[in-house]
Design an enzyme around this catalytic site. Structure first.
Site, mmCIF file in Angstrom:
data_model
loop_
_atom_site.group_PDB
_atom_site.id
_atom_site.type_symbol
_atom_site.label_atom_id
_atom_site.label_comp_id
_atom_site.label_asym_id
_atom_site.label_seq_id
_atom_site.Cartn_x
_atom_site.Cartn_y
_atom_site.Cartn_z
ATOM 1 N N GLY A 171 0.849 -1.197 0.000
ATOM 2 C CA GLY A 171 0.000 0.000 0.000
ATOM 3 C C GLY A 171 0.884 1.247 0.000
ATOM 4 O O GLY A 171 2.058 1.212 -0.370
ATOM 5 N N GLY A 172 0.291 2.333 0.493
ATOM 6 C CA GLY A 172 1.023 3.594 0.526
ATOM 7 C C GLY A 172 2.276 3.523 1.381
ATOM 8 O O GLY A 172 3.193 4.348 1.247
ATOM 9 N N GLY A 406 26.787 12.416 -28.115
ATOM 10 C CA GLY A 406 26.174 13.049 -26.949
ATOM 11 C C GLY A 406 26.582 12.361 -25.664
ATOM 12 O O GLY A 406 26.739 12.989 -24.614
ATOM 13 N N ALA A 407 26.802 11.040 -25.772
ATOM 14 C CA ALA A 407 27.180 10.279 -24.576
ATOM 15 C C ALA A 407 28.534 10.747 -24.059
ATOM 16 O O ALA A 407 28.801 10.692 -22.859
ATOM 17 C CB ALA A 407 27.194 8.792 -24.889
HETATM 18 C C1 HXC Z 1 -4.182 -4.126 12.056
HETATM 19 C C2 HXC Z 1 -3.043 -5.999 11.390
HETATM 20 C C3 HXC Z 1 -2.767 -5.424 10.142
HETATM 21 C C4 HXC Z 1 -3.240 -4.097 9.903
HETATM 22 C C5 HXC Z 1 -1.894 -7.370 10.160
HETATM 23 N N1 HXC Z 1 -2.502 -7.210 11.353
HETATM 24 N N2 HXC Z 1 -2.053 -6.294 9.408
HETATM 25 N N3 HXC Z 1 -3.747 -5.359 12.324
HETATM 26 N N4 HXC Z 1 -3.939 -3.491 10.878
HETATM 27 N N5 HXC Z 1 -2.999 -3.489 8.754
HETATM 28 C C6 HXC Z 1 -2.515 -8.153 12.457
HETATM 29 C C7 HXC Z 1 -3.347 -9.391 12.193
HETATM 30 O O1 HXC Z 1 -4.683 -9.154 12.514
HETATM 31 C C8 HXC Z 1 -2.690 -10.404 13.123
HETATM 32 O O2 HXC Z 1 -3.152 -10.188 14.420
HETATM 33 C C9 HXC Z 1 -1.252 -10.007 13.089
HETATM 34 O O3 HXC Z 1 -1.203 -8.652 12.632
HETATM 35 C C10 HXC Z 1 -0.432 -10.837 12.149
HETATM 36 O O4 HXC Z 1 -1.086 -10.902 10.888
HETATM 37 P P1 HXC Z 1 -1.304 -12.259 10.099
HETATM 38 O O5 HXC Z 1 -2.310 -11.984 9.047
HETATM 39 O O6 HXC Z 1 -1.594 -13.364 11.059
HETATM 40 O O7 HXC Z 1 0.141 -12.522 9.497
HETATM 41 P P2 HXC Z 1 0.545 -13.068 8.065
HETATM 42 O O8 HXC Z 1 -0.241 -14.313 7.777
HETATM 43 O O9 HXC Z 1 2.030 -13.163 8.065
HETATM 44 O O10 HXC Z 1 0.090 -11.963 7.035
HETATM 45 C C11 HXC Z 1 0.639 -10.682 7.066
HETATM 46 C C12 HXC Z 1 -0.137 -9.731 6.134
HETATM 47 C C13 HXC Z 1 -1.625 -9.738 6.503
HETATM 48 C C14 HXC Z 1 0.064 -10.189 4.693
HETATM 49 C C15 HXC Z 1 0.496 -8.352 6.294
HETATM 50 O O11 HXC Z 1 -1.738 -9.575 7.920
HETATM 51 C C16 HXC Z 1 -2.409 -8.683 5.819
HETATM 52 O O12 HXC Z 1 -2.733 -8.841 4.638
HETATM 53 N N6 HXC Z 1 -2.695 -7.596 6.541
HETATM 54 C C17 HXC Z 1 -3.472 -6.517 6.048
HETATM 55 C C18 HXC Z 1 -2.649 -5.709 5.090
HETATM 56 C C19 HXC Z 1 -3.375 -4.457 4.649
HETATM 57 O O13 HXC Z 1 -4.320 -4.548 3.864
HETATM 58 N N7 HXC Z 1 -2.970 -3.321 5.211
HETATM 59 C C20 HXC Z 1 -3.517 -2.087 4.907
HETATM 60 C C21 HXC Z 1 -2.805 -1.648 3.621
HETATM 61 S S1 HXC Z 1 -3.321 -0.085 3.114
HETATM 62 P P3 HXC Z 1 -3.156 -11.331 15.537
HETATM 63 O O14 HXC Z 1 -3.854 -10.726 16.704
HETATM 64 O O15 HXC Z 1 -3.857 -12.504 14.936
HETATM 65 O O16 HXC Z 1 -1.723 -11.650 15.839
HETATM 66 C C22 HXC Z 1 -2.168 0.874 3.729
HETATM 67 C C23 HXC Z 1 -2.373 2.281 3.374
HETATM 68 C C24 HXC Z 1 -1.194 3.075 3.737
HETATM 69 O O17 HXC Z 1 -1.284 0.488 4.379
HETATM 70 C C25 HXC Z 1 -1.415 4.410 3.144
HETATM 71 C C26 HXC Z 1 -0.286 5.324 3.391
HETATM 72 C C27 HXC Z 1 -0.480 6.566 2.660
#
Ligand code: HXC
Length: 519
Positions: A171-172, A406-407
């Site tokens: 993501g971002g 040019g290079a």
């Molecule tokens: C809150 C989160 C989280 C998040 C993971 N967790 N991502 N909690 N916010 N973004 C938590 C899970 O609930 C879990 O909690 C623990 O972290 C570990 O995650 P798992 O899924 O069990 O681990 P894994 O299987 O290794 O997968 C990792 C992952 C997946 C691929 C990162 O967790 C995932 O897809 N997360 C969401 C990613 C996402 O969509 N993020 C937002 C992106 S948008 P527990 O309690 O079970 O341990 C963004 C915008 C930014 O970031 C913009 C900036 C400008």
């Protein structure tokens, strides 16, 4: 409560904070072949040098039941310490706490160390391993990211900023590392993408794995987002340490000097015979780099991307330099869109941080063709020219063989404020190669000759004439565009002397708000 009890409470709280998301999640991190945030910091910094700050920070969100789940430190470990005795600030995302996701308070911790690093004039290193914006926090998490981005932008060119990607970065969130100077990705566990495979499938119909979309090799070889691929986390951490050793603490300091154990006047006879007799035959310019720099040590940057230009750090007489060299063994070392961007970015980094530039030239010209023109070779080639022309650090150029068209101008020529421009006797500095030149110059004469043998003889004669006049460095030396023609085996010594003569160089740019590089 007696002081003794209060101290015990402090000790207990510290122990709790050090466990992050708890033993189970630490175990799960290890099972994935990953280290924890604190283990990584311990590997990076000199033993016992880490001072942690903000250990007791917790989030203040009340959405989706998250108020019942709170961890000391809130998913990121921050502080400062030393690498080989030199101070750095560091943040390390803790995946064991809600996947290292970025909350409002977690972002504030990162911003705090960034602000401190800026004030102290000290590099900042980020160890990234995060699920992105903490979903429960919504917009405060997004604003946290933007606060970090703003600091990355402000710190750019003030202190070196390095990022290691040791887990998810999506993501971002990818834009903070992207705004830093160097990205190292661990091959085993990391990926970076703006949009992951699931959304990609929904929007475009493309089926692709995480690794194929944003794995370390993809970013090191295809997109150029990653500058280094590490086999594993230890390798990533060691790369960070080596890299930082070439950099000053901030833009006001000179490059660090280490003791030089390699004789500065070491002659390398092998250089006198290293070029193939046929000027169209390739060779590996890295062999030349390794023969001239201190102890043959060369830290190549962007090794797998745009291989027709080689860039990286080395030392001459213990002083860090940035090396830029055309690579004849890949696409004949021509300049194209990607190599121009790669070179320009590296040169600008070196110029930001007072790292002198040593350029080795063997370039047949710009890559021709509609792909290059449609892709904007004009704007992209201009980036490389711009970067050389605006750089005020000492610039030493050695033309090894071809330097055409040019290079020639682009590759740190005298007119782009090259300080010392040397050439080997094998240098050919001309508008273009001999065969191309005679086709233009003698097109009419050739047309008039019908007999193919006579035509070939005429062409060969004219080519020989052209080579005699231009396929050498003396035409350029005559005008002072080349300061001296040097024996190849003396190259190391001549570069070291030139750098010594430039040690006190001062150059300025016209007063302006900021420049406008053709992006
Ligand atoms: C809150 C989160 C989280 C998040 C993971 N967790 N991502 N909690 N916010 N973004 C938590 C899970 O609930 C879990 O909690 C623990 O972290 C570990 O995650 P798992 O899924 O069990 O681990 P894994 O299987 O290794 O997968 C990792 C992952 C997946 C691929 C990162 O967790 C995932 O897809 N997360 C969401 C990613 C996402 O969509 N993020 C937002 C992106 S948008 P527990 O309690 O079970 O341990 C963004 C915008 C930014 O970031 C913009 C900036 C400008």
């Amino acid at each position: 409560m007696a002081l003794e009890e209060k101290i015990k409470k402090l000790v207990d709280m510290r122990a709790e904070a050090r466990l992050g998301g708890g033993e189970k999640r630490i175990e799960s991190q290890h099972k994935k072949g990953k280290y924890t945030a604190r283990e990584r910091i311990n590997m990076l910094l000199d033993e016992g040098s880490f001072e942690e700050i903000d250990m007791f920070v917790t989030h203040r969100c009340h959405n989706f039941g998250i108020e019942k789940e709170s961890y000391l430190g809130d998913g990121v470990v921050t502080g400062y310490g030393t690498i080989d005795g030199r101070m750095v600030y560091v943040f390390s995302q803790d995946f064991t706490v809600m996947g290292g996701s970025l909350s409002e308070t977690n972002a504030k911790k990162i911003c705090k160390v960034m602000d401190m690093a800026m004030k102290a004039g000290v590099p900042i290193i980020g160890l990234n391993d995060s699920g992105g914006a903490r979903i429960q926090e919504g917009v405060t998490s997004l604003s946290g990211y933007a606060e970090i981005f703003q600091r990355n932008i402000e710190a750019s060119g003030v202190v070196p900023q390095l990022s290691a990607i040791l887990g998810p970065c999506a993501g971002g969130a990818v834009y903070s590392p992207a705004l830093t100077d160097y990205i190292i990705m661990s091959e085993s566990n990391s990926y970076m993408f703006v949009t992951g495979p699931k959304v990609t499938k929904t929007v475009t119909g493309e089926t692709i794995t995480e690794n194929d979309l944003g794995g370390a090799m993809v970013h090191a070889s295809k997109s150029g987002v990653a500058h280094f691929v590490a086999h594993d986390e230890e390798d990533a951490i060691n790369t960070l340490k080596r890299l930082i050793s070439y950099m000053p603490q901030n833009f006001k300091e000179q490059t660090p000097r280490v003791e030089c154990t390699d004789p500065i006047d070491r002659m390398e006879d092998a250089l006198n015979t290293i070029l193939p007799d046929n000027p169209n035959k390739p060779y590996d310019v890295k062999d030349i780099i390794k023969l001239i720099v201190d102890n043959g040590e060369f830290e190549e940057v962007h090794k797998d991307y745009a291989k027709n230009i080689v860039v990286g750090f080395a030392r001459f007489n213990g002083q860090s330099v940035g090396i830029v060299a055309n690579q004849p063994s890949f696409l004949a070392g021509c300049l194209d869109i990607e190599s121009s961007r790669k070179g320009a970015r590296f040169i600008r980094f070196c110029d930001c941080f007072n790292i002198p530039l040593v350029t080795l030239v063997d370039v047949p010209g710009f890559m021709p063709g509609s792909n290059q023109e449609y892709g904007g070779i004009i704007t992209n080639g201009a980036k490389l020219m711009y970067a050389y022309g605006e750089a005020t650090v000492p610039k030493v150029t050695v033309t090894l063989r071809k330097s055409y068209g040019g290079a020639h101008d682009v590759m740190s020529s005298k007119q782009l404020k090259g300080d010392f421009n040397y050439a080997w006797p094998s240098a050919e500095i001309a508008v273009m190669g001999a065969s191309g030149a005679i086709e233009v110059l003698y097109a009419k004469g050739m047309k008039e000759i019908e007999n193919p043998e006579e035509k070939a003889k005429y062409a060969a004669e004219k080519e020989a004439e052209y080579k005699e006049a231009f396929a050498n460095p003396y035409q350029a030396a005559k005008y002072g565009y080349i300061d001296d023609v040097i024996e190849p085996r003396n190259t190391r010594f001549r570069i070291i002397r030139a750098l010594a003569a430039l040690a006190t160089k001062k150059d300025t740019r016209p007063n302006k708000k900021h420049n406008n590089i053709p992006l």
